[in-house]
Design a protein around this motif. Structure first.
Motif, short mmCIF file in Angstrom:
data_model
loop_
_atom_site.label_atom_id
_atom_site.label_comp_id
_atom_site.label_asym_id
_atom_site.label_seq_id
_atom_site.Cartn_x
_atom_site.Cartn_y
_atom_site.Cartn_z
N THR A 297 -5.14 6.18 13.41
CA THR A 297 -4.28 5.12 12.89
C THR A 297 -3.79 4.19 13.99
N GLN A 298 -3.49 4.74 15.17
CA GLN A 298 -3.03 3.88 16.27
C GLN A 298 -4.13 2.92 16.70
N ALA A 299 -5.37 3.39 16.74
CA ALA A 299 -6.48 2.51 17.10
C ALA A 299 -6.66 1.41 16.06
N ALA A 300 -6.52 1.76 14.79
CA ALA A 300 -6.66 0.76 13.73
C ALA A 300 -5.56 -0.28 13.78
N MET A 301 -4.33 0.14 14.09
CA MET A 301 -3.23 -0.81 14.23
C MET A 301 -3.46 -1.78 15.39
N ALA A 302 -4.03 -1.26 16.47
CA ALA A 302 -4.36 -2.12 17.61
C ALA A 302 -5.33 -3.23 17.19
N VAL A 303 -6.32 -2.88 16.37
CA VAL A 303 -7.31 -3.85 15.93
C VAL A 303 -6.66 -4.96 15.11
N THR A 304 -5.72 -4.62 14.22
CA THR A 304 -5.07 -5.66 13.41
C THR A 304 -4.29 -6.64 14.28
N GLY A 305 -3.59 -6.12 15.30
CA GLY A 305 -2.84 -7.00 16.20
C GLY A 305 -3.74 -7.91 16.99
N LEU A 306 -4.83 -7.37 17.51
CA LEU A 306 -5.76 -8.17 18.31
C LEU A 306 -6.47 -9.22 17.45
N ALA A 307 -6.79 -8.89 16.22
CA ALA A 307 -7.45 -9.86 15.33
C ALA A 307 -6.54 -11.04 15.05
N LEU A 308 -5.27 -10.78 14.79
CA LEU A 308 -4.32 -11.87 14.53
C LEU A 308 -4.10 -12.70 15.79
N ALA A 309 -4.14 -12.05 16.96
CA ALA A 309 -3.99 -12.78 18.22
C ALA A 309 -5.14 -13.76 18.42
N VAL A 310 -6.37 -13.31 18.17
CA VAL A 310 -7.53 -14.18 18.34
C VAL A 310 -7.44 -15.39 17.41
N PRO B 172 0.81 -1.23 0.00
CA PRO B 172 0.00 0.00 0.00
C PRO B 172 0.84 1.27 0.00
N MET B 173 1.99 1.24 0.67
CA MET B 173 2.85 2.43 0.66
C MET B 173 3.36 2.72 -0.75
N LEU B 174 3.66 1.68 -1.50
CA LEU B 174 4.12 1.86 -2.87
C LEU B 174 3.03 2.44 -3.76
N LEU B 175 1.81 1.95 -3.60
CA LEU B 175 0.72 2.34 -4.49
C LEU B 175 0.02 3.62 -4.06
N THR C 211 -3.97 -9.53 7.34
CA THR C 211 -3.67 -8.56 8.40
C THR C 211 -2.45 -7.72 8.04
N ALA C 212 -1.47 -8.32 7.35
CA ALA C 212 -0.30 -7.54 6.90
C ALA C 212 -0.73 -6.46 5.91
N LEU C 213 -1.64 -6.81 5.00
CA LEU C 213 -2.14 -5.83 4.04
C LEU C 213 -2.92 -4.73 4.73
N ALA C 214 -3.76 -5.09 5.72
CA ALA C 214 -4.53 -4.09 6.45
C ALA C 214 -3.62 -3.14 7.20
N LEU C 215 -2.57 -3.68 7.83
CA LEU C 215 -1.61 -2.84 8.54
C LEU C 215 -0.91 -1.90 7.58
N GLY C 216 -0.62 -2.39 6.38
CA GLY C 216 0.02 -1.54 5.38
C GLY C 216 -0.87 -0.39 4.94
N LEU C 217 -2.17 -0.63 4.82
CA LEU C 217 -3.11 0.43 4.44
C LEU C 217 -3.16 1.53 5.50
N VAL C 218 -3.15 1.13 6.76
CA VAL C 218 -3.15 2.12 7.83
C VAL C 218 -1.84 2.91 7.84
N THR C 219 -0.75 2.23 7.55
CA THR C 219 0.57 2.87 7.56
C THR C 219 0.69 3.97 6.51
N VAL C 220 -0.07 3.85 5.42
CA VAL C 220 -0.05 4.87 4.36
C VAL C 220 -0.31 6.26 4.94
N VAL C 221 -1.24 6.35 5.89
CA VAL C 221 -1.56 7.63 6.52
C VAL C 221 -0.70 7.86 7.77
#
Length: 465
Positions: free
Chosen positions: A117-130, A93-96, A145-155
């Motif tokens: 963005t910090q709240a969204a990153m927390a959700v990705t970590g918790l989802a992978l944990a579950v 996502p950062m590239l595109l 989850t890696a792709l979702a984290l990348g989308l949040v990182t764009v901002v």
């Protein structure tokens, strides 16, 4: 997490000059990035202290997840290429979309953006944990989850880059860049080691859970900040052509374009350590996750030393950037050919130092050479080529590592980094009308850049008779 702070309101050199007349800086000098106020001068600011405290907790969790994620994918698939695909999806996502993230960072309040963005990153970590703790995780879950984290990182990345100067002001910009890197690398000392123990003892899921919970610290820090003490930053209004305007600003300034090209090559081909280190641990040294954590910790120790040394320097020099990039590539080549585990492991310390020096020097120099109104877009381009090049390089490097072995894969990355540093160094020297002079001073070799043609002395005026 991104490590380099940015600036919106810092005065940039040549801001009012016509970009067509911008001259290339001397390779030995760079834009001034702040006065020397001590290694930890930025910590005198309350808002920045809160920010740094929140980040060290969150960064530790981030490193735990990185180690657990790489090891989980390798365990599920047994493939270095799969680790490369995971890394690629996180940075694709950062590239595109990276430049659009810069436009958003220039347009909206950065503190509010970071809370989201910090709240969204927390959700990705918790989802992978579950998914992992319930035993339902599959490799495509990790990819998603890696792709979702990348989308949040764009901002998140450009907003973070452009927010730190609002806390510390332009005079402490370079110091804040370095301390953010030291913060990140300090967490890297702890995170991989804790992750290695957790993975060996109870599995990857607990590392993901702790990472998701760790985001409570930066969210609390952002909420506790005093808005009245932030440095006011002008926001770019809505308008057409803002992406093209940012690209044109970079293309017309050699002091911006060449460092970005250099970090693009190194970020794409030289920073694929999740692929190489997992492959070396698994296929060359036949060790476990705790050894992988140890190697990451050693590299982090070198990066931390490099960050603290960078915090003491008051300027960013082009010579430092090119020299660190050249040393980085040569050290990677040497490590790829290392005959034993401990030689390989110890070489990761100077590799970490050089990699961090490249990041801090390029980051701070580019920020201060940019027009403040475009800094979000310029830094999004910097992060796009530095991190966004990974989706291009990681699958290729993973394939080479799988087919030809870890040593050849690591060697290839070092060769590309070395050639890029040498080529761009020569371009900068020639564009600046300089040449390299090698000599000795007091018995020590000295390398200096001097004008290609000696400067003529002014003609003497005959005295009046």
């Amino acid at each position: 997490m991104s490590t380099g702070p940015g600036a919106d309101s810092a005065p940039a050199p040549n801001r009012h000059h016509d970009a067509r007349t911008t001259s290339l800086p001397h390779p030995g000098r760079g834009p001034e990035t702040g006065s020397k106020g001590g290694t930890f001068s930025s910590l005198r600011v309350r808002n920045y202290r809160l920010f740094a405290a929140g980040q060290v907790v969150s960064n530790t969790g981030t490193w735990m997840q990185r180690i657990a994620q790489d090891w989980l994918v390798l365990g599920i698939t047994g493939s270095s290429a799969a680790v490369g695909i995971t890394t690629a999806l996180q940075f694709l996502p950062m590239l595109l979309l990276g430049l659009y993230g810069g436009v958003i960072a220039d347009r909206y309040p950065k503190r509010q953006l970071l809370l989201a963005t910090q709240a969204a990153m927390a959700v990705t970590g918790l989802a992978l944990a579950v998914l992992t703790l319930t035993g339902h995780v599959q490799v495509w879950h990790v990819y998603l989850t890696a792709l979702a984290l990348g989308l949040v990182t764009v901002v998140d990345n450009p907003a973070r880059q452009a927010f730190v100067v609002e806390m510390v002001g332009p005079a402490d910009l370079r110091n804040a860049v370095s301390l953010n890197s030291a913060n990140f690398q300090s967490a890297r000392l702890v995170g991989p080691a804790v992750a290695g123990v957790l993975i060996s003892a109870v599995g990857s899921g607990w590392a993901f859970l702790l990472n998701g919970l760790s985001f409570a610290a930066p969210i609390a820090a952002l909420l506790l900040m005093r808005a009245s003490e932030l440095h006011k930053a002008d926001r770019a209004p809505r308008g057409k052509g803002q992406l093209k305007e940012g690209l044109r600003h970079v293309a017309e300034r050699p002091e911006l374009i060449w460092p970005i090209v250099l970090v693009g090559f190194i970020g794409t081909f030289g920073f694929n350590f999740p692929i190489w280190l997992t492959a070396f641990v698994n296929d060359v040294f036949h060790a476990d996750a705790s050894t992988y954590g140890l190697l990451n910790t050693l590299m982090a120790a070198g990066s931390l030393v490099g960050a603290l040394l960078a915090a003491r320097r008051g300027t960013s020099r082009m010579r430092m950037l090119v020299g660190a990039a050249l040393a980085f590539g040569l050290l990677e080549i040497t490590a790829a050919l290392a005959p034993s585990f401990w030689v390989f492991a110890l070489l990761l310390v100077p590799i970490g130092m050089c990699g961090l020096t490249i990041n801090v020097t390029a980051n701070s120099g580019i920020q201060l050479a940019s027009d403040p109104a475009m800094r979000g877009r310029v830094m999004s381009l910097f992060m796009m080529v530095f991190m966004g090049g990974t989706p291009l390089g990681a699958p290729l490097v993973g394939w080479v590592t799988d087919v030809y072995g870890p040593r050849v894969g690591f060697l290839a990355g070092g060769v590309v980094s070395t050639l890029a540093a040498a080529a761009i160094g020569l371009v900068l020297v020639r564009a600046g009308g300089l040449r390299v002079r090698v000599g000795f001073r007091r018995g020590h070799p000295v390398v200096a850049f001097v004008p290609r043609q000696p400067v003529a002395e002014p003609a003497r005026v005959p005295a009046a008779v």
